[in-house]
Design an enzyme around this catalytic site. Structure first.
Site, PDB file in Angstrom:
ATOM      1  N   LYS A 129       0.814  -1.218   0.000  1.00 25.15           N
ATOM      2  CA  LYS A 129       0.000   0.000   0.000  1.00 25.15           C
ATOM      3  C   LYS A 129       0.847   1.268   0.000  1.00 25.15           C
ATOM      4  O   LYS A 129       0.303   2.369   0.012  1.00 25.15           O
ATOM      5  CB  LYS A 129      -0.954  -0.009   1.195  1.00 25.15           C
ATOM      6  CG  LYS A 129      -1.995  -1.130   1.131  1.00 25.15           C
ATOM      7  CD  LYS A 129      -2.989  -1.048   2.280  1.00 25.15           C
ATOM      8  CE  LYS A 129      -4.032  -2.159   2.174  1.00 25.15           C
ATOM      9  NZ  LYS A 129      -5.019  -2.097   3.282  1.00 25.15           N
ATOM     10  N   ASP A 130       2.160   1.101  -0.023  1.00 23.93           N
ATOM     11  CA  ASP A 130       3.054   2.247  -0.039  1.00 23.93           C
ATOM     12  C   ASP A 130       3.053   2.875  -1.434  1.00 23.93           C
ATOM     13  O   ASP A 130       3.281   2.196  -2.443  1.00 23.93           O
ATOM     14  CB  ASP A 130       4.472   1.806   0.340  1.00 23.93           C
ATOM     15  CG  ASP A 130       5.423   2.970   0.465  1.00 23.93           C
ATOM     16  OD1 ASP A 130       5.584   3.483   1.576  1.00 23.93           O
ATOM     17  OD2 ASP A 130       6.007   3.370  -0.569  1.00 23.93           O
ATOM     18  N   ILE A 131       2.803   4.181  -1.498  1.00 22.39           N
ATOM     19  CA  ILE A 131       2.703   4.883  -2.777  1.00 22.39           C
ATOM     20  C   ILE A 131       4.025   4.809  -3.543  1.00 22.39           C
ATOM     21  O   ILE A 131       4.049   4.663  -4.778  1.00 22.39           O
ATOM     22  CB  ILE A 131       2.301   6.355  -2.572  1.00 22.39           C
ATOM     23  CG1 ILE A 131       0.939   6.439  -1.867  1.00 22.39           C
ATOM     24  CG2 ILE A 131       2.252   7.086  -3.898  1.00 22.39           C
ATOM     25  CD1 ILE A 131      -0.195   5.770  -2.623  1.00 22.39           C
TER      26      ILE A 131
END
Length: 290
Positions: free
Chosen positions: A238-240
């Site tokens: 979920k890390d951009i």
């Protein structure tokens, strides 16, 4: 004491990454850093300096007399000096990340100097731009920590647990973030959240314990394990930054889905954390992980 490192080990990258945090004392000319650690219940400052080629470097560690054995063990863990980075690179040479490991060999999973500070720093940095995030952590440490021989030690959980929310609000913390920092510190100070025991848990077990705490979501928990414990097989889908790096790598029209990232990362196990590290680095964005 000199510790011979089995290379490659890119200590220049380590020093550069450490320099992004304004509370750290760095000597770039000597490739050195002063490290605040707690040994046998006493705060001591370790002097760490690197030399030699990254293919076969040397690390010189200096500590006060009587604290060498345990202190050196902690320094080895923090800097991951005994990790076989070549073995990890060999794993990736047969994957679609091979070019990253060829171009930039020897990047270690560097730990924060103190796990409690890592928890606090990760909470403080949530949803902030990097510059202001570092400003807040610097204010936090210099307001409630201590200066010993020109080196800053972060505050203890006990100190922070006795603060009022307004004490942090005066430093420009939001009300919610002030609550997260102080309330989490209370859990740690009381032993309800035992960081030493947390280190002994498997990844998912540790994450499960952390996400029960208000203010710590799955992304935050993963980052605590990555940068507080150097866990080797984590991939924050979920890390951009991770999403953008994968989009760039495979020249995708849009960012990959969580499901696509999970499937893609299977080939990188059991070293998914190093895939994360190199993907962040590919963005020229390793500074954002410090």
């Amino acid at each position: 004491m000199d510790v011979k490192i089995t290379g490659p080990y890119n200590y220049l990258h380590v020093i550069e990454r450490l320099s992004y945090d304004p509370i750290r004392v760095i000597d770039k000319e000597k490739n050195g850093v002063m490290v605040p650690i707690n040994v046998y219940g006493k705060d001591v400052v370790a002097s760490v300096a690197f030399s030699g080629p990254i293919e076969n470097p040397n690390c010189h560690i200096q500590l006060p007399s009587g604290y060498e054995e345990e202190g050196i063990r902690k320094i080895i863990t923090i800097f991951q000096l005994e990790e076989s980075l070549q073995e990890i690179a060999n794993h990736f040479l047969h994957t679609d990340l091979a070019k990253f490991f060829r171009v930039n060999p020897g990047l270690p999973l560097l730990c924060e100097f103190d796990l409690y500070y890592c928890v606090m720093k990760t909470i403080i940095h949530q949803q902030l731009n990097l510059s202001f995030a570092h400003t807040l952590t610097e204010r936090f440490v210099k307001s409630f920590g201590k200066d010993q021989d020109g080196v800053w030690f972060p505050p203890t959980p006990e100190t922070v647990s006795n603060l009022d929310y307004e004490d942090l609000r005066k430093l420009q913390f939001s009300q919610r973030k002030a609550e997260y920092v102080i309330d989490t510190s209370k859990l740690i100070a009381s032993g309800e959240l035992n960081l030493d025991e947390l280190k002994l848990l498997k990844d998912e077990e540790a994450i499960e314990q952390l996400v029960k705490i208000r203010g710590i979501g799955y992304w935050t928990a993963e980052n605590i394990l990555l940068f507080g414990m150097a866990r080797k097989n984590l991939f924050p889908v979920k890390d951009i930054g991770i999403q953008n790096a994968v989009k760039n790598l495979f020249e995708l029209e849009k960012k990959p889905t969580v499901e696509e990232l999970l499937t893609m990362s299977e080939q990188w196990s059991p070293y998914k954390s190093y895939a994360s590290l190199y993907l962040w680095e590919s963005l020229g964005n390793q500074k954002a992980r410090s």
